[in-house]
Design a protein around this motif. Sequence first.
Motif, PDB file in Angstrom:
ATOM      1  N   UNK A 196       0.635  -1.115  -0.027  1.00  0.00           N
ATOM      2  CA  UNK A 196      -0.066   0.046   0.020  1.00  0.00           C
ATOM      3  C   UNK A 196       0.737   1.295  -0.020  1.00  0.00           C
ATOM      4  N   UNK A 197       1.897   1.382   0.792  1.00  0.00           N
ATOM      5  CA  UNK A 197       3.046   2.524   0.825  1.00  0.00           C
ATOM      6  C   UNK A 197       3.572   2.710  -0.524  1.00  0.00           C
ATOM      7  N   UNK A 198       3.850   1.627  -1.146  1.00  0.00           N
ATOM      8  CA  UNK A 198       4.601   1.643  -2.471  1.00  0.00           C
ATOM      9  C   UNK A 198       3.561   2.196  -3.603  1.00  0.00           C
ATOM     10  N   UNK A 199       2.332   1.700  -3.568  1.00  0.00           N
ATOM     11  CA  UNK A 199       1.399   2.311  -4.561  1.00  0.00           C
ATOM     12  C   UNK A 199       0.868   3.620  -4.125  1.00  0.00           C
ATOM     13  N   UNK A 200       0.771   4.051  -2.810  1.00  0.00           N
ATOM     14  CA  UNK A 200       0.482   5.325  -2.663  1.00  0.00           C
ATOM     15  C   UNK A 200       1.851   6.243  -3.063  1.00  0.00           C
ATOM     16  N   UNK A 201       3.043   5.986  -2.864  1.00  0.00           N
ATOM     17  CA  UNK A 201       4.102   6.735  -3.408  1.00  0.00           C
ATOM     18  C   UNK A 201       4.026   7.159  -4.550  1.00  0.00           C
ATOM     19  N   UNK A 221       0.076  17.733  -8.009  1.00  0.00           N
ATOM     20  CA  UNK A 221       0.097  19.179  -7.762  1.00  0.00           C
ATOM     21  C   UNK A 221      -1.299  19.561  -7.088  1.00  0.00           C
ATOM     22  N   UNK A 222      -2.229  18.685  -7.279  1.00  0.00           N
ATOM     23  CA  UNK A 222      -3.262  18.943  -6.731  1.00  0.00           C
ATOM     24  C   UNK A 222      -3.569  18.873  -4.941  1.00  0.00           C
ATOM     25  N   UNK A 223      -4.348  19.437  -4.579  1.00  0.00           N
ATOM     26  CA  UNK A 223      -4.467  19.353  -3.111  1.00  0.00           C
ATOM     27  C   UNK A 223      -5.239  17.986  -2.907  1.00  0.00           C
ATOM     28  N   UNK A 224      -4.817  17.269  -1.838  1.00  0.00           N
ATOM     29  CA  UNK A 224      -5.425  16.092  -1.799  1.00  0.00           C
ATOM     30  C   UNK A 224      -6.042  15.991  -0.202  1.00  0.00           C
ATOM     31  N   UNK A 225      -7.015  15.104  -0.122  1.00  0.00           N
ATOM     32  CA  UNK A 225      -7.913  14.987   1.116  1.00  0.00           C
ATOM     33  C   UNK A 225      -8.122  13.548   1.154  1.00  0.00           C
ATOM     34  N   UNK A 226      -7.792  13.102   2.638  1.00  0.00           N
ATOM     35  CA  UNK A 226      -8.363  11.608   2.812  1.00  0.00           C
ATOM     36  C   UNK A 226      -8.899  11.304   4.416  1.00  0.00           C
ATOM     37  N   UNK A 227      -9.674  10.644   4.204  1.00  0.00           N
ATOM     38  CA  UNK A 227     -10.166  10.069   5.740  1.00  0.00           C
ATOM     39  C   UNK A 227      -9.539   8.813   6.104  1.00  0.00           C
ATOM     40  N   UNK A 228      -8.742   8.915   7.013  1.00  0.00           N
ATOM     41  CA  UNK A 228      -8.094   7.559   7.302  1.00  0.00           C
ATOM     42  C   UNK A 228      -7.428   7.637   8.724  1.00  0.00           C
ATOM     43  N   UNK A 229      -6.396   6.670   8.617  1.00  0.00           N
ATOM     44  CA  UNK A 229      -5.402   6.512   9.941  1.00  0.00           C
ATOM     45  C   UNK A 229      -4.568   7.784   9.812  1.00  0.00           C
ATOM     46  N   UNK A 230      -4.671   8.766  10.702  1.00  0.00           N
ATOM     47  CA  UNK A 230      -3.472   9.846  10.827  1.00  0.00           C
ATOM     48  C   UNK A 230      -1.950   9.305  10.790  1.00  0.00           C
ATOM     49  N   UNK A 231      -1.668   8.268  11.667  1.00  0.00           N
ATOM     50  CA  UNK A 231      -0.526   7.720  11.732  1.00  0.00           C
ATOM     51  C   UNK A 231       0.034   7.176  10.345  1.00  0.00           C
ATOM     52  N   UNK A 232      -0.651   6.614   9.642  1.00  0.00           N
ATOM     53  CA  UNK A 232      -0.194   6.055   8.243  1.00  0.00           C
ATOM     54  C   UNK A 232      -0.137   7.184   7.368  1.00  0.00           C
ATOM     55  N   UNK A 233      -1.277   8.143   7.185  1.00  0.00           N
ATOM     56  CA  UNK A 233      -1.058   9.242   6.185  1.00  0.00           C
ATOM     57  C   UNK A 233      -0.052  10.373   6.081  1.00  0.00           C
TER      58      UNK A 233
END
Length: 171
Positions: free
Chosen positions: A88-93, A103-115
């Motif tokens: 998952x980390x590799x895919x996100x990177x 270059x876009x602002x990004x938003x995520x609802x998820x685990x703060x420690x991960x993101x």
Amino acid sequence: MKIRKVTEEFRPKVYALLRSAFPGSNYESDLIEALHSNGKPVQEWVCIHTNKVIAYIAFTNAYHGSGVCGLHLAPMAVAPDFQRQGVGSELLRFALRQEPIKKQPLYVLGKPGFYKRFGFEPCIQPVCPFDKNNAHFLSLRNTATDSFTIGYEPEFQKVAKPSKNQGKKRH
């Protein structure tokens, strides 16, 4: 392991992956299927290992009123047999380096420690309608200072109610 843009041939495999990665919830698979069926813009990639889709990530438009103000990262999933292995980390990177995303602002609802490991920070503005007090709502490259509730594609509301873990990466 190879990362590929999602094409129609991968869609059934993506839906199956989402059902297995989020057991007890069809929300994520129903959401992506609805977005595809309705022709909504989705930036999405899969990780392929031995011809099997083992991970998936999607970005959809985020709205300030009727205008697009960035992208929502949702959902992101890794097949249970491949979790906690860095897939998952590799895919996100990888996704964060892609032209439509970088270059876009990004938003995520998820685990703060991960993101937070990828540069996401707690988001004060805008407000997430799915997260009381924005406790798990994070952003990257967000410059919003005015108060507003961020909008999602209507499909986020129209599919079945989210499970408790909707929007959270499972490890």
